[in-house]
Design a protein around this motif. Sequence first.
Motif, PDB file in Angstrom:
ATOM      1  N   THR A   1       0.970  -1.123   0.121  1.00  0.00           N
ATOM      2  CA  THR A   1       0.026   0.053  -0.007  1.00  0.00           C
ATOM      3  C   THR A   1       0.886   1.234   0.003  1.00  0.00           C
ATOM      4  OG1 THR A   1      -0.207   0.167   2.416  1.00  0.00           O
ATOM      5  CG2 THR A   1      -1.920  -1.169   1.268  1.00  0.00           C
ATOM      6  N   ILE A   2       2.291   1.218   0.171  1.00  0.00           N
ATOM      7  CA  ILE A   2       2.972   2.208  -0.066  1.00  0.00           C
ATOM      8  C   ILE A   2       3.709   2.416  -1.284  1.00  0.00           C
ATOM      9  CG2 ILE A   2       5.313   2.958   1.283  1.00  0.00           C
ATOM     10  CD1 ILE A   2       4.404   1.546   3.463  1.00  0.00           C
ATOM     11  N   ARG A   3       3.585   3.614  -1.673  1.00  0.00           N
ATOM     12  CA  ARG A   3       4.365   4.001  -2.876  1.00  0.00           C
ATOM     13  C   ARG A   3       5.773   3.981  -2.906  1.00  0.00           C
ATOM     14  NH1 ARG A   3       5.753   8.657  -5.347  1.00  0.00           N
ATOM     15  NH2 ARG A   3       4.953   9.841  -3.919  1.00  0.00           N
ATOM     16  N   ARG A   4       6.480   4.852  -1.760  1.00  0.00           N
ATOM     17  CA  ARG A   4       7.716   4.913  -1.406  1.00  0.00           C
ATOM     18  C   ARG A   4       7.924   5.321  -0.315  1.00  0.00           C
ATOM     19  NH1 ARG A   4      11.585   7.508  -4.819  1.00  0.00           N
ATOM     20  NH2 ARG A   4      12.450   8.225  -2.947  1.00  0.00           N
ATOM     21  N   LEU A   5       9.243   5.441   0.081  1.00  0.00           N
ATOM     22  CA  LEU A   5       9.407   6.080   1.552  1.00  0.00           C
ATOM     23  C   LEU A   5      10.053   7.294   1.163  1.00  0.00           C
ATOM     24  CD1 LEU A   5      11.292   3.147   3.358  1.00  0.00           C
ATOM     25  CD2 LEU A   5       9.072   3.879   3.757  1.00  0.00           C
ATOM     26  N   GLY A   6       9.467   8.481   1.929  1.00  0.00           N
ATOM     27  CA  GLY A   6      10.118   9.657   2.043  1.00  0.00           C
ATOM     28  C   GLY A   6      11.247   9.833   2.734  1.00  0.00           C
ATOM     29  N   VAL A   7      12.323  10.570   2.317  1.00  0.00           N
ATOM     30  CA  VAL A   7      13.475  10.781   2.906  1.00  0.00           C
ATOM     31  C   VAL A   7      14.032  12.148   2.787  1.00  0.00           C
ATOM     32  CG1 VAL A   7      14.207   8.495   2.716  1.00  0.00           C
ATOM     33  CG2 VAL A   7      14.757   9.904   0.936  1.00  0.00           C
ATOM     34  N   PRO A   8      14.765  12.843   3.555  1.00  0.00           N
ATOM     35  CA  PRO A   8      15.013  14.306   3.550  1.00  0.00           C
ATOM     36  C   PRO A   8      16.206  14.358   2.429  1.00  0.00           C
ATOM     37  CG  PRO A   8      16.151  13.294   5.527  1.00  0.00           C
ATOM     38  CD  PRO A   8      15.141  12.319   4.883  1.00  0.00           C
ATOM     39  N   VAL A   9      16.920  13.326   2.090  1.00  0.00           N
ATOM     40  CA  VAL A   9      17.985  13.431   1.095  1.00  0.00           C
ATOM     41  C   VAL A   9      18.032  12.178   0.231  1.00  0.00           C
ATOM     42  CG1 VAL A   9      19.472  15.094   2.265  1.00  0.00           C
ATOM     43  CG2 VAL A   9      19.821  12.736   2.535  1.00  0.00           C
ATOM     44  N   ALA A  10      18.431  11.962  -0.936  1.00  0.00           N
ATOM     45  CA  ALA A  10      18.309  10.979  -1.842  1.00  0.00           C
ATOM     46  C   ALA A  10      19.322   9.768  -1.466  1.00  0.00           C
ATOM     47  CB  ALA A  10      18.582  11.487  -3.374  1.00  0.00           C
ATOM     48  N   THR A  11      20.396  10.251  -0.987  1.00  0.00           N
ATOM     49  CA  THR A  11      21.312   9.185  -0.428  1.00  0.00           C
ATOM     50  C   THR A  11      20.871   8.229   0.686  1.00  0.00           C
ATOM     51  OG1 THR A  11      22.358  10.668   0.808  1.00  0.00           O
ATOM     52  CG2 THR A  11      23.350  10.482  -1.502  1.00  0.00           C
ATOM     53  N   MET A  12      19.691   8.645   1.366  1.00  0.00           N
ATOM     54  CA  MET A  12      19.248   8.127   2.664  1.00  0.00           C
ATOM     55  C   MET A  12      18.365   6.935   2.141  1.00  0.00           C
ATOM     56  SD  MET A  12      17.442   9.695   5.977  1.00  0.00           S
ATOM     57  CE  MET A  12      18.737  10.576   6.236  1.00  0.00           C
ATOM     58  N   LEU A  13      17.808   6.942   0.873  1.00  0.00           N
ATOM     59  CA  LEU A  13      16.795   5.845   0.683  1.00  0.00           C
ATOM     60  C   LEU A  13      17.671   4.467   0.542  1.00  0.00           C
ATOM     61  CD1 LEU A  13      13.970   5.171  -0.015  1.00  0.00           C
ATOM     62  CD2 LEU A  13      14.555   5.488  -2.364  1.00  0.00           C
ATOM     63  N   PRO A  14      18.843   4.339  -0.443  1.00  0.00           N
ATOM     64  CA  PRO A  14      19.619   3.255  -0.339  1.00  0.00           C
ATOM     65  C   PRO A  14      20.078   2.710   0.928  1.00  0.00           C
ATOM     66  CG  PRO A  14      20.830   4.952  -1.399  1.00  0.00           C
ATOM     67  CD  PRO A  14      19.536   5.522  -1.134  1.00  0.00           C
ATOM     68  N   ALA A  15      20.557   3.752   1.837  1.00  0.00           N
ATOM     69  CA  ALA A  15      20.903   3.476   3.209  1.00  0.00           C
ATOM     70  C   ALA A  15      19.727   2.688   3.855  1.00  0.00           C
ATOM     71  CB  ALA A  15      21.172   4.633   4.008  1.00  0.00           C
TER      72      ALA A  15
END
Length: 560
Positions: free
Chosen positions: A36-50
């Motif tokens: 039900t989740i499209r994606r996670l929201g993160v303050p910087v793009a480098t945080m998503l793969p982390a």
Amino acid sequence: METTGDLVREGWLSAAGLDGEADDVGLLRALVGSHTIRRLGVPVATMLPALHRQLLLPVVLDALGAPRSRREWGERFERGRFSPEEVERLTDYLTSRYGDRFRLFDLERPFGQVAGLTALSGEAKPATLLVPSIASGNNVPLFSAFSEADHLDLTGVQAARWLVHAQCWDAAAIKTGAVGDPQAKAGKTTGNPTGPLGQLGVIVPTGRTLYETLLLNMPVLPDGLDETDRPQWAWDERPASLGWKSPAGPEWSARPAGGLLDLLTFQSRRIRLISEETEEGLRVRQVVVCAGDRLAQTPETDPHTAWSHTAKPKPGQPPRRPRRHMSGRAAWQGLGALLALALPEDGDGPYTSVLLRQIGDLRADGVLPADYPLGVETAALEYGNQSAVVENAIADTLPLPVVSLVAADDWLRAALLECAEQADRLGRALDGFHADLRRAAGGDPLPRDKGERPSARFLHAVDGSMRRLLAGLRTIGEDYDLLEQAQRAWELTLFQAAAGEADALLAVVPARAVVGRTEKVNGKEVVFRSGKATGVFRKRLNEILPRAAETRAVKGESAA
């Protein structure tokens, strides 16, 4: 967030739902409701793969196992969500089995940290040390509003996010020496590399939901995960015979990755978050960041990077090394690396990531539909001064046709590479045209590392068109006529943008450029005039864009 910082149940992950609504969820809710989740929201793009590597992927892989065949992968994909039995296993994993290992402020086993970690100096650093965009120590970003004397109060949510980010991306060089670390000298540890992701050009395939994104990032492992391979929170279950240091203690070791789970959750730093009660609640104001494990070499099984292949490597060097992203270039300008599905037959060249090759194989087997809306997110940090400071962040999102990743069928892949190459060649032609105009006017070409180049403006102007082209080609199927129409439209777009940039350059050339001047080039006298430069550029334009030239010629005949 509670004082224990329960990452399993407390809402610290920002989830964007399919309905557009955002909600803060814990790790368990994010996984169970990933469909039900499209994606996670993160303050910087480098945080998503982390977040994916340090938490989401290893939890799912360890709890459910990796797909052992493309058929099994396809069954999971077709279901579109975790089954009731898988939800039960995930819940048990994050509660009864390891629930106590995911508490950020636990006194005995804080998540991703070393309990009681103390610097040899007895001092702690400001929490700004975790955030690369904020001035701290040697890392002084140009536009930071903070100095090292300022306090940054991180909430539990923020501290958890930046903790995993630091384990993946922290800058290199000198780190605080830790009490209990025999390798620390004079209160410090030297020779530290960057975090593991800092050495890569990260490539993350994305799907329509978080569930599909997680699945797209799971390599198919016919033999499953190694029985001795454990994530960092289950390190005590690894055989002691390996002699590697526990990430829950201050000591560290230089070592290879012990498997996929170990690689994803690699603890490149020993960290302790120091929390205190404030009027606003519990806050992290200080941290201790010390040397952590050093990855001897990025294994070729790392799923999130493309590679630079060397046919004849130097002694002691591997034939393949992680390929980094280039600053100032959009992801589509690197399509040659993303779509390099085979090793170069002769010489050196790029080789795409494990996951993108796997996606092509899944399409070839009919597991993924031809019109699947695949996305690719790229991320990297650029370091300077011996990798001790962060100079720039690189991030992009790109739609990518699944059919272009099928190794045995190169018709669409060849077309995409041609489109990207045409833009690159036109950019170089514009820069050459600009250099000839400057010579004709009595000046010199721009130095390679100075000034704004016409190619940069041109590539920026066509960026949106390329992304629309890629998105449109995801639904092309096997319609070769439609592909030809798309390429013709793309060439006309390039022609218009390049001609417009050339006209703008000509408009500011002084009148003396018409007469021009003569220079010696390689021992020969060459005349540089604006008219001659224009003629050469127009010829190059027609050579690079044959479809556009043909279309314009037909229109010209019709008009006549």
